[in-house]
Motif scaffolding. Structure first.
Motif: not given
Length: 226
Positions: A69, A74, A91, A102
């Protein structure tokens, strides 16, 4: 015992007019993983595709979908990519203020978690999340476009990250300018997973892809001692 070398063709270099057929071709040609570069035109200066495309191509192969990504933020999109069929969701450390959160979110969705760093980012950002990740991706070009030249200065960073990983079960992936000329050097530095785009999709046929993947794999193997 080092992990086996994985070759992960980046579909960013595929023919998007026949993307499903291209996925099947690189699968048959010997790809270990399928690398999906998601770009938003904001975090990086290009736009590629989103979860709907990943969902559409997911039935065309059983290989691992390695979803990178290159988007910011994200976090709002992690669940969509997980549901679309991603196996690994990576990420960027630079893409948000709460990297640990995350990575926890990715694992909470039942997926393997990866973290990426750009060429100018120090490996020290990884120090406090090593126990949250299954994969570390080192960008050896600036993200956003395929076909760029390999940044040699990243080799020392790869070596330092390999030392940081120690005996943890973390794969060390390299993306950017990987081809038969650079594969041995990144493996010698400590990488075990190689993303290659234009170097794989050159030639446009199954036979060409098979030859390209085989050549990269053979070159990479020469970087391992013994």
């Amino acid at each position: 015992m080092p992990e086996p070398i994985m070759i992960a063709p980046s579909i960013l270099s595929a023919d998007f007019a026949r993307l499903g057929d291209e996925i099947e071709a690189i699968d048959a040609a010997g790809a270990d993983w399928i690398h999906c570069d998601v770009m938003d035109g904001h975090f990086v200066p290009n736009i590629s595709f989103g979860p709907d495309v990943i969902r559409a191509i997911r039935p065309r192969t059983s290989k691992i979908f390695d979803v990178h990504l290159m988007i910011a933020p994200a976090d709002p999109y992690l669940e969509a990519f997980a549901k679309a069929g991603a196996d690994i969701i990576t990420v960027h450390a630079e893409a948000g203020p709460h990297l640990d959160r995350s990575l926890q979110a990715v694992r909470g969705l039942g997926k393997k978690a990866g973290v990426t760093i750009c060429p100018a980012t120090s490996e020290q950002v990884l120090a406090h999340v090593l126990d949250r990740v299954d994969l570390i991706l080192v960008m050896t070009v600036n993200p956003g476009f395929g076909g760029q030249s390999f940044i040699e200065a990243q080799l020392e960073k790869i070596r330092r990250i390999r030392a940081m990983i120690g005996d943890r079960p973390i794969r060390l992936e390299v993306d950017g300018g990987v081809n038969i000329d650079t594969a041995a050097r990144v493996v010698a530095a400590g990488a075990d997973t190689l993303v290659a785009g234009s170097a794989v999709f050159r030639g446009g046929t199954l036979d060409a892809y098979r030859s390209n993947i085989s050549s990269i794999r053979a070159a990479a193997a020469t970087g391992r001692p013994g």
